[in-house]
Structures are given as structure tokens and as C-alpha cells.
Write a protein that holds these residues in place. Structure first.
Motif, mmCIF file in Angstrom:
data_model
loop_
_atom_site.group_PDB
_atom_site.id
_atom_site.type_symbol
_atom_site.label_atom_id
_atom_site.label_comp_id
_atom_site.label_asym_id
_atom_site.label_seq_id
_atom_site.Cartn_x
_atom_site.Cartn_y
_atom_site.Cartn_z
ATOM 1 N N GLU A 1 161.515 92.680 -16.223
ATOM 2 C CA GLU A 1 161.605 91.297 -15.750
ATOM 3 C C GLU A 1 160.225 90.678 -15.544
ATOM 4 N N SER A 2 159.184 91.452 -15.796
ATOM 5 C CA SER A 2 157.799 90.978 -15.685
ATOM 6 C C SER A 2 157.163 90.963 -17.072
ATOM 7 N N ASP A 3 156.361 89.931 -17.349
ATOM 8 C CA ASP A 3 155.625 89.857 -18.621
ATOM 9 C C ASP A 3 154.360 90.698 -18.608
ATOM 10 N N LEU A 4 153.983 91.227 -17.447
ATOM 11 C CA LEU A 4 152.689 91.871 -17.273
ATOM 12 C C LEU A 4 152.763 93.358 -17.634
ATOM 13 N N GLY A 5 151.694 93.841 -18.291
ATOM 14 C CA GLY A 5 151.696 95.217 -18.775
ATOM 15 C C GLY A 5 152.537 95.389 -20.014
ATOM 16 N N LYS A 6 152.521 94.364 -20.888
ATOM 17 C CA LYS A 6 153.391 94.343 -22.067
ATOM 18 C C LYS A 6 152.625 93.863 -23.302
ATOM 19 N N VAL A 7 153.190 94.173 -24.473
ATOM 20 C CA VAL A 7 152.831 93.498 -25.721
ATOM 21 C C VAL A 7 153.987 92.569 -26.064
ATOM 22 N N HIS A 8 153.677 91.310 -26.371
ATOM 23 C CA HIS A 8 154.690 90.294 -26.649
ATOM 24 C C HIS A 8 154.650 89.885 -28.125
ATOM 25 N N ARG A 9 155.820 89.430 -28.602
ATOM 26 C CA ARG A 9 155.952 88.970 -29.991
ATOM 27 C C ARG A 9 156.584 87.574 -29.959
ATOM 28 N N LEU A 10 155.819 86.603 -30.476
ATOM 29 C CA LEU A 10 156.210 85.205 -30.383
ATOM 30 C C LEU A 10 156.317 84.572 -31.763
ATOM 31 N N ASN A 11 157.128 83.523 -31.858
ATOM 32 C CA ASN A 11 156.999 82.618 -32.988
ATOM 33 C C ASN A 11 155.696 81.851 -32.841
ATOM 34 N N ASP A 12 155.285 81.157 -33.901
ATOM 35 C CA ASP A 12 153.988 80.486 -33.823
ATOM 36 C C ASP A 12 153.964 79.320 -32.841
ATOM 37 N N ASP A 13 155.144 78.893 -32.351
ATOM 38 C CA ASP A 13 155.187 77.837 -31.340
ATOM 39 C C ASP A 13 155.355 78.390 -29.925
ATOM 40 N N ARG B 1 147.613 93.332 -14.471
ATOM 41 C CA ARG B 1 146.962 92.579 -13.388
ATOM 42 C C ARG B 1 146.684 93.446 -12.159
ATOM 43 N N GLY B 2 146.543 94.768 -12.368
ATOM 44 C CA GLY B 2 146.212 95.656 -11.262
ATOM 45 C C GLY B 2 147.380 96.052 -10.403
ATOM 46 N N SER B 3 148.581 95.599 -10.748
ATOM 47 C CA SER B 3 149.789 95.960 -9.991
ATOM 48 C C SER B 3 150.578 96.998 -10.783
ATOM 49 N N GLU B 4 150.019 98.218 -10.813
ATOM 50 C CA GLU B 4 150.581 99.238 -11.702
ATOM 51 C C GLU B 4 151.973 99.695 -11.293
ATOM 52 N N TYR B 5 152.308 99.626 -10.017
ATOM 53 C CA TYR B 5 153.622 100.102 -9.579
ATOM 54 C C TYR B 5 154.675 98.993 -9.579
ATOM 55 N N THR B 6 154.271 97.766 -9.925
ATOM 56 C CA THR B 6 155.187 96.638 -9.899
ATOM 57 C C THR B 6 155.543 96.127 -11.286
ATOM 58 N N ASN B 7 154.555 96.051 -12.180
ATOM 59 C CA ASN B 7 154.741 95.291 -13.413
ATOM 60 C C ASN B 7 155.015 96.073 -14.701
ATOM 61 N N PRO B 8 154.243 97.101 -15.043
ATOM 62 C CA PRO B 8 154.371 97.646 -16.405
ATOM 63 C C PRO B 8 155.721 98.274 -16.720
ATOM 64 N N GLN B 9 156.411 98.823 -15.701
ATOM 65 C CA GLN B 9 157.717 99.446 -15.931
ATOM 66 C C GLN B 9 158.880 98.517 -15.570
ATOM 67 N N ASN B 10 158.583 97.241 -15.410
ATOM 68 C CA ASN B 10 159.583 96.253 -15.022
ATOM 69 C C ASN B 10 159.788 95.265 -16.170
ATOM 70 N N SER C 1 149.435 85.717 -10.526
ATOM 71 C CA SER C 1 148.929 86.715 -9.581
ATOM 72 C C SER C 1 147.613 86.263 -8.961
ATOM 73 N N LYS C 2 147.339 86.746 -7.756
ATOM 74 C CA LYS C 2 146.078 86.439 -7.080
ATOM 75 C C LYS C 2 144.937 87.317 -7.575
ATOM 76 N N THR C 3 145.224 88.410 -8.290
ATOM 77 C CA THR C 3 144.168 89.305 -8.739
ATOM 78 C C THR C 3 143.344 88.641 -9.835
ATOM 79 N N ARG C 4 142.180 89.191 -10.094
ATOM 80 C CA ARG C 4 141.261 88.619 -11.074
ATOM 81 C C ARG C 4 140.888 89.632 -12.161
ATOM 82 N N HIS C 5 141.797 90.571 -12.451
ATOM 83 C CA HIS C 5 141.478 91.574 -13.468
ATOM 84 C C HIS C 5 142.742 91.966 -14.243
ATOM 85 N N HIS C 6 142.509 92.725 -15.319
ATOM 86 C CA HIS C 6 143.566 93.253 -16.195
ATOM 87 C C HIS C 6 144.430 92.143 -16.797
#
Length: 463
Positions: free
Chosen positions: A274-286, A263-272, A238-243
Motif C-alpha cells: 500500500e506504499s509506493d516507497l521502496g519499490k520499482v514502478h512501471r508507468l505509461n508515458d503519461d 525514505r529511511g522507514s525500512e520497517y514501514t514501507n518496502p514490504q508494504n 515523508s519528513k525524512t530527507r534521504h533514500h
């Protein structure tokens, strides 16, 4: 005979009707009156928490302003339209909102490093100084502290306060809210020496520089990082510099949890999904998606929960597995959440906050299928950093959460009962923008404060 039996029945029917259908509707609440008549210009009443007032904030002054108005400023007079009791009710409603913010009005800088709290007299010892914006802290075996500075620098801080710069860190986009962010050690750091850093990555695009929340892991040898691997980059850039988020924590099974802002795109990312933004992620250690993640077949495979705004606090209770998170609301509505697998935390569909212009993002505070916060703050305290008090250093605070406040420059103590905040205490008012708080292996609390950047150790000196 017929009339003899009819009269009691008729009387009963009238009584029943009077109970079921009151002849006089209940009076409108002050909140409803404000929303109907005032909110189109003034927004939500909580916007009055930190407003600058031209004509006074006593009850009498507010009643005069509402009654007489100020035509030169576009404020109508309501005395011919509303009853005195209605005007008084609106004044009381505004006063209650103002009072919510007054508890955070710290006018004076601390005169010493000694503070009196409800339970203790506390001294704040300086562990490290000369930083800009210390963001992440991790405690190394042997007692050294690894600290990140948002500027991109990494420091190894010895027990004597000696600060040594660590080389080999990631290239960061240190603009806006971005830069070098959190740091966490691998659970088996003693044997593998892996350290994980979150940061705002940068790359060139046809539209100019873009950034995202990324994770780099590297091996620490003294003050040198080697074997650098970028294991996660949140999509899209994203071009934004916050969140950006972004906090890191390992659970007892060895999975890495990562918070990413929208990333400041509240109507695009958190309820989507297909986007990693506005999420909590769970990863393996790699960095690969962990097995059992809820959306691997219908969204991004690393997502654990969604509908987040800007999560900057994360704590995992290793004994119970409970995942706690804090995130910034827009203006009011900062949240303390328990993060559950697959759960939607609602942003921006539901919120207790409003926009910075005073207008509401949404009229909904709850919706089926969306989680309610365990606690929310109005006004916003801008929570960053989250730690649970354990051990024997602070017995009166054991089991309490400590939360940093960026906006009001203090440390917040939350007493928890049945997973709800039942009491709060303001600790160390006006010490500076508190970016992070951690409990060290020896039980002491460490607090990171911005501009000028210092790391402080909380030491009790008496009752």
C-alpha cells in the motif's frame, strides 16, 4: 552357529553407527565463535572493514588483543576461555574482513587525467565543470548533453563544452539527499520533445515541510521547458530527507520504469504494497499505471517490484528486455539485481548488510519467496549509476557493466557471465564521488562526479 553369524552382523552395526554418529563433534568455526562471544559488543564481523584501530591490525597484535584484552575499555581477556587455535581463527576472520576494505584505500589524488587500466590507457576529458552535484544525463539529438544538478539547475551542454541553463524545471527540496535527480528522454523525443525529470518534491503539512519522489515531464525547446506536467508522486510523503531513489528508464515497449527509495522507514514501507516507497514502478508515458502491473488489485497499481532500499542505478537491455538495478545496502550488502515482475527483493527481512552502528538488521540472508542479488558488495561501495558498455569504443569492456562508487570515489567495472559478476576492476581511483555513468549514442562513456561537479568523457589513448 548363532554366534558365528552374530559377530559379523554386530561388527557391521558398530561400523555403521560410527559412521552415522561421530563420537567427536566437528570443531566450531571461527565465524560461529565470533557470533556467540563477540557480536553482542562488536556487531557483525564485517563492521571491522572500516573501523579505526587503537592497538594494531597485524595478526600478532589482534591475537594479543583477543588473548589479553583491555579491561579499561571493557574488552575481556579470552586466553583462559579459548584455545590458542580458536583465538588465531578469530584473528584470521577479522583480518579477512579488514582486507576486503583495504583494496579501496586510495591515499593519493590523481596527478593527471591519464589512467592505466588492465586493457587501456585512458584519458578523462572534461565535458563540463562548474556544477555542484551532477545527477542525471541524457543525450540529445545532434550531440548536446542535458544534465541535472541536484541543486535544481538543468544545463544544456554543447559539443564545445558551452553550458547553458535551461529554465522551467521543477521546484525541488534540495536538502539531505534530495534535489533534482534523474532525467530521461521520451523514446519518441524527436517528434514529441518530452523530457522526464525525477526530483524530491516538497509541500507544507501540519508537521512542516514534507517531501517525496516525483516525476515531471515537460517539452524541451532549446533552453526552455514548457507544458510541465507532474505525472507521478510517490505516496506517502515523508519528513525524512534521504533514500529517494531515483532512476528513470524506458523499455522497448515505451513503459517508464521509476525507482523509489524507502525514505529511511525500512520497517514501514518496502514490504508494504500500500506504499509506493521502496519499490520499482512501471508507468505509461503519461504517468498512469501500465497494463499488466502485478499488484493493481491488491496494492498500488504502479508497483512492478518491491522490497527495495535505495535504488540509484537502473539499466534496461533493449535487446533482451532484462532490467538491471543497483541499490544501496545499509553497511555492506549493496546489490546488483535483475528486476522481475512482482518479485520481492527482501529488504529489510533479508540482507547481507548491517546497521551503521554495527548491529544487524536481520539474521537472515535468504528466505523463500525473496530474491537473491546477482551480486553484492561488502564493504558498501555506495553504487550510483549503472551502464552497459556497448558499441566499438571499448572492445575489451564490451558487455561489462560500469557502476559509480560514491563512497570510494571510483568507477567499478563488472565482468558479467551468466548474469553473475565474475570479475571487477577499479577504474580511476579517487577521482571523486561518482554519481552517474552513461554510454552516449556514439559509444563513449560519460562519468558525472560530485563536489566539485564535473562531467568527464572516457577516451582511450592506447593499450
Amino acid at each position: 552357529m548363532f554366534l558365528k553369524y552374530l559377530a559379523p552382523c554386530a561388527a557391521t552395526a558398530v561400523a555403521c553407527l560410527s559412521l552415522t554418529f561421530p563420537s567427536t563433534p566437528p570443531p566450531e568455526t571461527a565465524d560461529a565463535t565470533f557470533k556467540k562471544l563477540c557480536s553482542s559488543c562488536h556487531g557483525d564481523v564485517q563492521a571491522f572493514v572500516d573501523r579505526k584501530w587503537k592497538h594494531g591490525t597485524t595478526k600478532a597484535e589482534l591475537i594479543a588483543s583477543i588473548s589479553k584484552g583491555y579491561s579499561d575499555f571493557g574488552m575481556p581477556a579470552w586466553e583462559a576461555t579459548l584455545k590458542p587455535a580458536q583465538i588465531e581463527g578469530i584473528a584470521d576472520l577479522i583480518l579477512s574482513s579488514i582486507e576486503k576494505g583495504s583494496r579501496y584505500s586510495f591515499n593519493n589524488k590523481p596527478k593527471s587525467n591519464v589512467f592505466k587500466t588492465e586493457a587501456y590507457t585512458v584519458r578523462l576529458d572534461t565535458v563540463a565543470s562548474g556544477l555542484s552535484s551532477p545527477w542525471g544525463m541524457a543525450f540529445l539529438p545532434g550531440g548536446d548533453l542535458l544534465a541535472t544538478d541536484r541543486t535544481g539547475k538543468i544545463y544544456r551542454i554543447g559539443a564545445n563544452g558551452q553550458k547553458s541553463e535551461v529554465s522551467g524545471g521543477p521546484q525541488v527540496l534540495a536538502e539531505g539527499q534530495g534535489g533534482l535527480l534523474d532525467v530521461v528522454l521520451h523514446p519518441k523525443f524527436d517528434t514529441n520533445h518530452w523530457v522526464y525529470f525525477s526530483y524530491s518534491a516538497v509541500k507544507d503539512s501540519p508537521e512542516g515541510k514534507v517531501g517525496t519522489t516525483a516525476i515531471l515531464r515537460a517539452k524541451l525547446d532549446g533552453t526552455q521547458l514548457t507544458d510541465q506536467q507532474v505525472i507521478f508522486e510517490a505516496q506517502p510523503w515523508s519528513k525524512t530527507r534521504h533514500h529517494y531513489g531515483s532512476r528513470l528508464a524506458f523499455d522497448k515497449a515505451g513503459y517508464l520504469f521509476v525507482t523509489v527509495g524507502e525514505r529511511g522507514s525500512e520497517y514501514t514501507n518496502p514490504q508494504n504494497l500500500e506504499s509506493d516507497l521502496g519499490k520499482v514502478h512501471r508507468l505509461n508515458d503519461d504517468g498512469t499505471p501500465a497494463a499488466g502491473n502485478p499488484f493493481k488489485d491488491k496494492g498500488r497499481a504502479t508497483i512492478w517490484s518491491w522490497g527495495h532500499r535505495n535504488p540509484q542505478g537502473l539499466y534496461i537491455d533493449q535487446a533482451t528486455g532484462t532490467i538491471w538495478e543497483t541499490e544501496h545496502g545499509p553497511r555492506g550488502g549493496d546489490e546488483l539485481n535483475i528486476i522481475r515482475k512482482g518479485a520481492n527483493y527482501g529488504w529489510p527481512v533479508i540482507s547481507y548488510g548491517i546497521g551503521y552502528d554495527g548491529k544487524a538488521f536481520t539474521s537472515l540472508k535468504a528466505k523463500e519467496g525473496m530474491e537473491q542479488a546477482q551480486h553484492y558488495w561488502v564493504p558498501s561501495i555506495a553504487p550510483s549509476g549503472l551502464a552497459l558498455v556497448e558499441g566499438t569504443r571499448y572492445p575489451a569492456w564490451k558487455g561489462n557493466f560500469l557502476v559509480g562508487s560514491l563512497r570510494f570515489k571510483y568507477l567499478n567495472r563488472c565482468v558479467i557471465k551468466n548474469n553473475k559478476v565474475v570479475k571487477e576492476e577499479i577504474l580511476f581511483p579517487n577521482i571523486g564521488r561518482v554519481r552517474n555513468v552513461k554510454i552516449a549514442p556514439d559509444g563513449y562513456a560519460y562519468v558525472a562526479v560530485e563536489d566539485p561537479g564535473v562531467i568527464l568523457k572516457v577516451v582511450t589513448t592506447g593499450k
